[in-house]
Design a protein around this motif. Structure first.
Motif, PDB file in Angstrom:
ATOM      1  N   THR A  73       2.942  -1.806   6.161  1.00 16.44           N
ATOM      2  CA  THR A  73       1.980  -2.379   7.106  1.00 16.44           C
ATOM      3  C   THR A  73       0.883  -3.189   6.434  1.00 16.44           C
ATOM      4  N   ALA A  74       0.701  -3.047   5.129  1.00 20.16           N
ATOM      5  CA  ALA A  74      -0.415  -3.726   4.457  1.00 20.16           C
ATOM      6  C   ALA A  74      -0.246  -5.245   4.495  1.00 20.16           C
ATOM      7  N   HIS A  75       0.870  -5.747   3.950  1.00 19.22           N
ATOM      8  CA  HIS A  75       1.116  -7.190   3.913  1.00 19.22           C
ATOM      9  C   HIS A  75       2.543  -7.542   4.318  1.00 19.22           C
ATOM     10  N   HIS A  76       3.184  -6.648   5.077  1.00 17.26           N
ATOM     11  CA  HIS A  76       4.501  -6.902   5.672  1.00 17.26           C
ATOM     12  C   HIS A  76       5.573  -7.181   4.624  1.00 17.26           C
ATOM     13  N   VAL A  77       5.570  -6.403   3.563  1.00 17.60           N
ATOM     14  CA  VAL A  77       6.597  -6.501   2.521  1.00 17.60           C
ATOM     15  C   VAL A  77       7.723  -5.526   2.862  1.00 17.60           C
ATOM     16  N   ILE A  78       8.969  -5.969   2.722  1.00 18.65           N
ATOM     17  CA  ILE A  78      10.127  -5.114   2.999  1.00 18.65           C
ATOM     18  C   ILE A  78      10.285  -4.113   1.848  1.00 18.65           C
ATOM     19  N   ILE A 107       5.077   7.236   9.244  1.00 15.18           N
ATOM     20  CA  ILE A 107       6.202   6.413   9.690  1.00 15.18           C
ATOM     21  C   ILE A 107       5.994   6.049  11.156  1.00 15.18           C
ATOM     22  N   TYR A 108       6.150   4.757  11.459  1.00 19.94           N
ATOM     23  CA  TYR A 108       6.089   4.286  12.844  1.00 19.94           C
ATOM     24  C   TYR A 108       7.468   3.749  13.226  1.00 19.94           C
ATOM     25  N   SER A 117       4.799  -3.318  16.476  1.00 26.66           N
ATOM     26  CA  SER A 117       5.459  -4.573  16.859  1.00 26.66           C
ATOM     27  C   SER A 117       4.957  -5.747  16.034  1.00 26.66           C
ATOM     28  N   SER A 118       3.665  -5.788  15.709  1.00 24.22           N
ATOM     29  CA  SER A 118       3.122  -6.912  14.941  1.00 24.22           C
ATOM     30  C   SER A 118       3.520  -6.858  13.470  1.00 24.22           C
ATOM     31  N   THR A 119       4.008  -5.708  13.015  1.00 23.85           N
ATOM     32  CA  THR A 119       4.409  -5.579  11.607  1.00 23.85           C
ATOM     33  C   THR A 119       5.874  -5.922  11.396  1.00 23.85           C
ATOM     34  N   VAL A 120       6.761  -5.271  12.147  1.00 21.33           N
ATOM     35  CA  VAL A 120       8.182  -5.378  11.837  1.00 21.33           C
ATOM     36  C   VAL A 120       8.882  -6.500  12.605  1.00 21.33           C
ATOM     37  N   GLU A 121       8.442  -6.802  13.816  1.00 25.60           N
ATOM     38  CA  GLU A 121       9.153  -7.812  14.603  1.00 25.60           C
ATOM     39  C   GLU A 121       9.073  -9.215  14.003  1.00 25.60           C
ATOM     40  N   ALA A 147       0.834  -1.202   0.000  1.00 25.68           N
ATOM     41  CA  ALA A 147       0.000   0.000   0.000  1.00 25.68           C
ATOM     42  C   ALA A 147       0.868   1.251   0.000  1.00 25.68           C
ATOM     43  N   GLY A 148       1.946   1.219   0.792  1.00 21.53           N
ATOM     44  CA  GLY A 148       2.902   2.320   0.783  1.00 21.53           C
ATOM     45  C   GLY A 148       2.589   3.449   1.734  1.00 21.53           C
ATOM     46  N   ARG A 149       1.357   3.540   2.209  1.00 19.63           N
ATOM     47  CA  ARG A 149       0.969   4.691   3.032  1.00 19.63           C
ATOM     48  C   ARG A 149       1.678   4.679   4.378  1.00 19.63           C
TER      49      ARG A 149
END
Length: 527
Positions: free
Chosen positions: A267-272, A309-310, A434-438, A136-138
């Motif tokens: 954050t949409a689908h946890h793509v780097i 940005i988080y 935490s649920s996105t990047v960890e 998504a990119g947002r």
């Protein structure tokens, strides 16, 4: 009757590798998705027109991908594993009787190819994920993880101590534009330290020796107690094995030579969306401007705009917050622990740039100072005449003659961030972060060979970390396509069942209509 298998090896046999690899095999599906033909043109600059043929660039990158997908930590293990797997041989385009490249060829080729080639491959895979609607990119979440360097703590030696004039001359030279011939000076500066800096670090180590005198001393792997110093610092020591590696430690983790991997995840689908390597002695807040810039550029090439940005409190600094505002990005970063939104008993007068105490006395701005850590602070100080006969003197300033307040020059940025976090659900943001990047970092470190690099030098380490992220993105891409395929199959099954249901209802309606007509005709005849 009991069977007994007898094996006699055939001298000649008819065998086709593609027939032995199932259609749903991971590497077969990956071969269909991954198109690396552009590598031939991109790597042409690294080869001449004469001599022996090199390893195929496509084969090289596929072998590298296998190493990270299978969590293999060495080039030798990659070749040994591929030689025993039919699906991997099919993936790299080798037949069962073809000799594989020598493992040292992988190491030399990795050193030959430039860092930009690996970055381009990462962007190509990211583009495929974007085209499939996975990004998504947002919103982007940023975090870091320590990656163990290919060097031991026993390789640390003390830097050469220079007098302050020589150190100053080196600093002036580092500010000038360097040519290719000046690259050797970089490693020279990593191996030297100024006398002033060395003395400051030694004083700090003397304090630590008193504070931790009862703690056990770590032993050297060589068995010599004197071979490893009790206290080491990146200011006074460097590794002879890998001068780019830095000593770092986290709570509950051993002190070791590391690199720092900085990651940005959608954050949409946890793509780097971006991954890069920095020195382990850098703070996360120092890495944020470059990480943010690279993330924006990666997504901007595909027409995607970053909005939010988080990150955790480690990314909080004046420089980091400035970079967010310069790029018109809304950040959600908790302020660092020393931040104070207000001073008890004092009110800030923004128009006159001064503090006013509860007794109506002024603390005007006096001067700018730079702390030992390099932070620029504004000093506000009251007059000794105003505080001399104040009834709150003993509580406010004690034995001092005046009241002094130090504020960072970027306090207005921290205040805006504080107000923004107060207006939202901070716990929800923390959980999303935490649920996105960890999980992404855990997968990279534990399952995709990013726990330790098998190269030396920060540029070579960045290639390894980029390949680990590419392997992660490809796995996400294949899972996404499989999920879409399964969803389509389920939808077709549901549609088929629904169609059969409507046909059944229609058939029953037609039968009921025929029965009704027959009854009416029968009644008319009887009348």
């Amino acid at each position: 009757m009991q069977g007994k298998k007898k094996f006699t090896e055939k001298l000649f046999t008819h065998f086709q590798l593609s027939d032995r690899v199932p259609a749903d095999n991971f590497y077969r599906r990956l071969k269909e998705v991954l198109n690396l033909q552009w590598l031939y043109k991109a790597t042409k600059q690294y080869y001449g027109t004469e001599g022996q043929q090199s390893i195929d660039p496509v084969v090289f990158f596929k072998l590298m991908l296998i190493g990270y997908l299978e969590n293999l930590g060495s080039d030798r293990r990659i070749i040994n594993t591929v030689s025993m797997r039919l699906d991997m041989l099919f993936f790299i385009g080798y037949d069962i009787d073809e000799p594989l490249p020598w493992h040292s060829t992988l190491s030399r080729t990795r050193q030959l190819y430039g860092e930009e080639l690996f970055k381009q491959l990462f962007k190509e895979v990211l583009k495929q994920c974007i085209d499939k609607g996975m990004v998504a990119g947002r919103r982007q979440v940023m975090d870091s993880v320590a990656v163990k360097a290919n060097a031991s703590m026993d390789s640390l030696i003390e830097k050469e101590i220079l007098d302050d004039s020589s150190a100053y001359a080196d600093e002036l030279k580092s500010e000038e534009e360097q040519s290719d011939d000046d690259r050797a000076s970089d490693s020279y500066r990593d191996q030297t330290v100024s006398a002033t800096r060395y003395k400051a670090v030694e004083l700090h180590h003397q304090w630590k020796a008193k504070a931790y005198k009862d703690m056990p001393r770590g032993k050297s792997l060589k068995g010599d107690e004197r071979s490893r110093p009790k206290f080491v610092s990146n200011h006074t020591h460097y590794s002879t094995t890998d001068p780019d590696a830095r000593v770092s430690v986290k709570p509950g983790k051993p002190r070791q030579l590391n690199y720092l991997a900085q990651v940005s995840v959608d954050t949409a689908h946890h793509v780097i969306t971006q991954i890069q390597t920095d020195h382990a002695d850098k703070k996360d807040s120092q890495c944020l401007p470059s990480l943010l810039s690279n993330t924006i550029n990666n997504l901007k090439q595909e027409g995607i705009q970053v909005e939010e940005i988080y990150a955790d409190a480690g990314y909080s600094s004046g420089e980091a917050l400035k970079s967010l505002e310069e790029n018109n990005i809304i950040g959600y970063i908790p302020n660092f622990g020393q931040y104070k939104p207000s001073r008890e008993g004092f009110t800030y007068d923004k128009e006159n740039d001064r503090y006013v105490c509860s007794q109506g006395k002024y603390l005007p701005f006096k001067k700018l100072i730079t702390t030992s850590l390099g932070y620029k602070m504004k000093v506000y100080r009251s007059s000794s005449k105003d505080c001399g006969h104040c009834k709150l003197r003993s509580v406010c300033i004690g034995k001092s003659d005046f009241k002094k307040i130090d504020d960072t020059v970027d306090k207005h940025l921290y205040d805006r961030m504080h107000a923004r976090l107060q207006a939202v659900n901070r716990e929800k943001i923390r959980q999303l972060r935490s649920s996105t990047v960890e999980p992404v970092l855990g997968t990279l470190v534990n399952y995709l060979a990013m726990r330790r690099v098998n190269t030396r030098g920060i540029k070579q380490a960045n290639k390894c970390i980029l390949m680990s992220a590419i392997a992660y993105s490809l796995k996400k891409l294949l899972k996404w396509e499989q999920r879409k395929r399964n969803t389509a199959v389920m939808a077709m099954k549901k549609a088929k069942k629904s169609l059969l249901f409507y046909f059944l209802v229609l058939w029953r309606s037609m039968n009921a209509y025929k029965t009704l007509n027959t009854t009416l005709v029968y009644k008319m005849i009887n009348q």
